[in-house]
Structure formats: C-alpha cells, structure tokens
Design a protein around this motif. Structure first.
Motif, mmCIF file in Angstrom:
data_model
loop_
_atom_site.group_PDB
_atom_site.id
_atom_site.type_symbol
_atom_site.label_atom_id
_atom_site.label_comp_id
_atom_site.label_asym_id
_atom_site.label_seq_id
_atom_site.Cartn_x
_atom_site.Cartn_y
_atom_site.Cartn_z
ATOM 1 N N SER A 163 0.838 -1.205 0.000
ATOM 2 C CA SER A 163 0.000 0.000 0.000
ATOM 3 C C SER A 163 0.870 1.252 0.000
ATOM 4 N N VAL A 164 0.355 2.290 -0.633
ATOM 5 C CA VAL A 164 1.029 3.591 -0.650
ATOM 6 C C VAL A 164 0.599 4.369 0.591
ATOM 7 N N THR A 165 1.567 4.755 1.420
ATOM 8 C CA THR A 165 1.267 5.579 2.589
ATOM 9 C C THR A 165 2.278 6.718 2.693
ATOM 10 N N THR A 166 1.870 7.779 3.350
ATOM 11 C CA THR A 166 2.761 8.929 3.506
ATOM 12 C C THR A 166 3.959 8.576 4.388
ATOM 13 N N GLU A 167 3.735 7.733 5.389
ATOM 14 C CA GLU A 167 4.819 7.353 6.294
ATOM 15 C C GLU A 167 5.900 6.581 5.548
ATOM 16 N N ARG A 168 5.499 5.627 4.735
ATOM 17 C CA ARG A 168 6.470 4.827 3.980
ATOM 18 C C ARG A 168 7.189 5.670 2.932
ATOM 19 N N ALA A 169 6.476 6.635 2.365
ATOM 20 C CA ALA A 169 7.058 7.475 1.313
ATOM 21 C C ALA A 169 8.180 8.363 1.825
ATOM 22 N N LEU A 170 8.356 8.453 3.142
ATOM 23 C CA LEU A 170 9.497 9.174 3.694
ATOM 24 C C LEU A 170 10.806 8.431 3.434
ATOM 25 N N GLN A 171 10.721 7.109 3.223
ATOM 26 C CA GLN A 171 11.914 6.282 3.076
ATOM 27 C C GLN A 171 12.140 5.746 1.672
ATOM 28 N N ILE A 172 11.066 5.577 0.915
ATOM 29 C CA ILE A 172 11.158 4.912 -0.390
ATOM 30 C C ILE A 172 10.406 5.709 -1.443
ATOM 31 N N ARG A 173 10.546 5.283 -2.695
ATOM 32 C CA ARG A 173 9.802 5.900 -3.790
ATOM 33 C C ARG A 173 8.827 4.870 -4.365
ATOM 34 N N TYR A 174 7.609 5.309 -4.620
ATOM 35 C CA TYR A 174 6.580 4.439 -5.193
ATOM 36 C C TYR A 174 6.457 4.647 -6.697
ATOM 37 N N THR A 175 6.089 3.578 -7.392
ATOM 38 C CA THR A 175 5.668 3.700 -8.780
ATOM 39 C C THR A 175 4.214 4.157 -8.806
ATOM 40 N N ARG A 176 3.684 4.335 -9.989
ATOM 41 C CA ARG A 176 2.246 4.538 -10.124
ATOM 42 C C ARG A 176 1.540 3.266 -9.643
ATOM 43 N N PRO A 177 0.347 3.351 -9.098
ATOM 44 C CA PRO A 177 -0.350 2.131 -8.645
ATOM 45 C C PRO A 177 -0.669 1.195 -9.805
ATOM 46 N N TYR A 178 -0.621 -0.099 -9.552
ATOM 47 C CA TYR A 178 -1.068 -1.053 -10.564
ATOM 48 C C TYR A 178 -2.455 -1.605 -10.244
ATOM 49 N N ILE A 179 -2.971 -1.305 -9.061
ATOM 50 C CA ILE A 179 -4.367 -1.537 -8.731
ATOM 51 C C ILE A 179 -4.731 -0.570 -7.605
ATOM 52 N N VAL A 180 -5.931 -0.016 -7.666
ATOM 53 C CA VAL A 180 -6.409 0.875 -6.605
ATOM 54 C C VAL A 180 -7.627 0.216 -5.958
ATOM 55 N N LEU A 181 -7.458 -0.204 -4.713
ATOM 56 C CA LEU A 181 -8.534 -0.840 -3.967
ATOM 57 C C LEU A 181 -9.251 0.209 -3.123
ATOM 58 N N ARG A 182 -10.433 -0.137 -2.670
ATOM 59 C CA ARG A 182 -11.141 0.718 -1.721
ATOM 60 C C ARG A 182 -10.949 0.151 -0.316
ATOM 61 N N GLN A 183 -10.963 1.019 0.656
ATOM 62 C CA GLN A 183 -10.888 0.574 2.038
ATOM 63 C C GLN A 183 -12.266 0.088 2.487
ATOM 64 N N ALA A 184 -12.278 -0.863 3.423
ATOM 65 C CA ALA A 184 -13.544 -1.473 3.825
ATOM 66 C C ALA A 184 -13.497 -1.905 5.283
ATOM 67 N N LEU A 185 -14.673 -2.076 5.847
ATOM 68 C CA LEU A 185 -14.826 -2.579 7.214
ATOM 69 C C LEU A 185 -15.651 -3.849 7.198
ATOM 70 N N LEU A 186 -15.336 -4.754 8.101
ATOM 71 C CA LEU A 186 -16.185 -5.894 8.411
ATOM 72 C C LEU A 186 -16.687 -5.654 9.832
ATOM 73 N N VAL A 187 -17.996 -5.464 9.978
ATOM 74 C CA VAL A 187 -18.584 -5.005 11.239
ATOM 75 C C VAL A 187 -19.423 -6.106 11.868
ATOM 76 N N ASN A 188 -19.242 -6.342 13.163
ATOM 77 C CA ASN A 188 -20.041 -7.317 13.901
ATOM 78 C C ASN A 188 -21.446 -6.742 14.123
ATOM 79 N N ARG A 189 -22.462 -7.442 13.635
ATOM 80 C CA ARG A 189 -23.837 -6.947 13.694
ATOM 81 C C ARG A 189 -24.338 -6.805 15.130
ATOM 82 N N VAL A 190 -23.995 -7.750 15.987
ATOM 83 C CA VAL A 190 -24.465 -7.721 17.371
ATOM 84 C C VAL A 190 -23.886 -6.517 18.103
ATOM 85 N N GLN A 191 -22.594 -6.300 17.922
ATOM 86 C CA GLN A 191 -21.952 -5.148 18.553
ATOM 87 C C GLN A 191 -22.563 -3.841 18.059
ATOM 88 N N ALA A 192 -22.858 -3.783 16.765
ATOM 89 C CA ALA A 192 -23.453 -2.568 16.205
ATOM 90 C C ALA A 192 -24.843 -2.333 16.790
#
Length: 290
Positions: free
Chosen positions: A116-145
C-alpha cells in the motif's frame, strides 16, 4: 595522393569497435546497471514468520511450496523486459514494514508485495504509479453494532465515526496508519495477524476490522454464512493504492517501471484477479483465516 589518409567510413567503424556495447552495465545508470551486471532482479516481498506468507492472489505458495501469483508473474515479466535471466525473491520480511526496510537498506532492487502507498512509507522509499487501486472497507459485527442502539451501521460510522469503539487491524501494515487517519477517536486494536483480526470481529471482541475490499470480498465469498453475523461496509471515498516501490535513489529504475506499467495498462480489479486465480477459494485452510 597520400596513402596515409583513412577513408571516413573506416574511421567510424574503428570508433564503433572501440566503444562499449550499447546497454552494457557500465554505460547505464547505477540502479539499472547493478541489475544488469548481476543478471538478476532482487525483489523484496513479505514472507511472514515462516517465509511462506501469502496475500492471495498476489503471492501465495502452491502445493509444492513454490510462490506464485500476480506479483510474482509481474516480477518475472519485468526481469524479462530488463533483459536479465533471474528473479531473486528476498522474503525475509516478517511484516510489511520490514519490506519497506529492505528497500531502505538497499537489500532489494524493488518491492513487489501488494504494498500500500502511505505517507509514512514514502518518507523512506519511492513508489511507482499504482497497478491496482482498492477501496478501504470494514467488516462489522452486527451484534456489537446493535448494542450501539442503531441498526444502521453506515450511520454509526458516518455520525459517530466509531468513537469509543474497538477497531481491529493487522499490526505493521498500512492499516495501522489508515485506522489512525479514518477513525482517530476509535480504540485501535492491533492484531499479530489477519487471522486474529478476523477471529476477533467474528467473536465480537472488536466492533470491526479495517482492511481493503479485496480481502473482505475474499472472506465473504469463502464463507457464505458470514453475512449472518457481520456486515460489510466499503468506502467509495477511501482508496488503498497498491504499487511497486524502489530505494529512494533509484530514480531511473522508478521511471522505467512507470513506463512499463503504462504500457501494460492492467486496469486490475478484485473481480479480475479472482477470475484469474479461482483456486484461492479452494485453499482457505492454507492461505486464509479459519
């Protein structure tokens, strides 16, 4: 007429013979030259505690323990395009943070590791252009909700932003940083592994686990009854770009890799990857949470 004169065409031939061959390692930029000289591309990749770490379908062991997958195939194709004979995978990294460290310490030419591309990691390394862009997601426990006095999980996330609720993630991954950014008022719960985070949300000891949509969709497809106890929330406005990375001073290799990716025009999606590697859904005991 003097016999000492040399015809211009022969002068050009002699000069050409005296010059090193075009593309020889000593005439190339250092980052490319090193790869050509050793005749091998060294690739940093997450190996986990036992060196068999998997992120199917990007990389995973086959029945004989050999690592394969989309990232592996891309690494081999890149080596071929560079004109070198071998790919050497450095899978000593026990975490994704250690994958970045391998590049920072110049123990690999490139990282191809569902990174994953993150600002923290980019302090140390260089990224290429993304080869896939995923969306972030949650898996939520229904009972807790439900205990939060609302049946609308989306509203709970939008309005309360999970303040005071436990949100799990795998430690030393990009989701440590993403959880902090997205849910600053939640109670962050790092887990040693993806399996542990999954087990916690199923058991209800955490309200939710934060991950990319591909991993969430894998779980839903593997475990059809999962929807009885958990709910999936995919964020259209939160992305998780996946890219290759190189050491900070490998500027020519970075430019070359971006040209390579532009030429391939992968346009990857989770669904396309699932179609190419359908066998991952038959191997949940080996590569996925139980």
């Amino acid at each position: 007429m003097s016999h000492t004169a040399v015809k211009p065409v022969w002068v050009l031939v002699l000069i050409a013979l005296a010059l090193p061959a075009l593309g020889a390692a000593d005439t190339l930029p250092p980052d490319i030259g090193r790869i050509k000289q050793r005749n091998a591309l060294i690739v940093a990749q997450f190996g986990g505690a036992d060196g068999r770490g998997a992120r199917a379908p990007f990389f995973m062991p086959d029945k004989n323990g050999r690592i394969y997958g989309f990232d592996v195939a891309m690494a081999e194709d890149i080596a071929g395009e560079l004109g070198v004979d071998r790919v050497v995978f450095n899978r000593s990294a026990k975490t994704f943070s250690e994958v970045v460290q391998l590049l920072a310490e110049k123990k690999a030419d490139v990282a191809i590791s569902k990174l994953s591309v993150t600002t923290e990691r980019a302090l140390q390394i260089r990224y290429t252009r993304p080869y896939i862009v995923l969306r972030q997601a949650l898996l939520v426990n229904r009972v807790q909700a439900a205990r939060s006095r609302t049946q609308d999980v989306t509203a709970l996330i939008r309005d309360a932003k999970l303040a005071g609720f436990k949100v799990g993630f795998e430690a030393a991954t990009s989701y440590e940083e993403f959880t902090q950014q997205r849910f600053p008022d939640a109670v962050p719960v790092p887990h040693a592994s993806w399996d542990d985070a999954f087990a916690a949300v199923k058991a209800g000891t955490t309200l939710a686990m934060f991950r990319d949509e591909l991993e969430i969709k894998k779980l839903v497809r593997m475990y059809p009854d999962l929807s009885l106890t958990v709910q999936t929330v995919v964020f259209n406005d939160l992305t998780d770009p996946i890219a290759m990375a190189v050491p900070w001073d490998s500027t020519h290799l970075l430019a070359w890799l971006n040209i390579y990716l532009a030429g391939k025009n992968h346009q990857l999606t989770p669904e396309k990857l699932f179609e190419s590697y359908e066998e991952i859904f038959d191997r949940q005991d080996e590569n996925n949470p139980s």
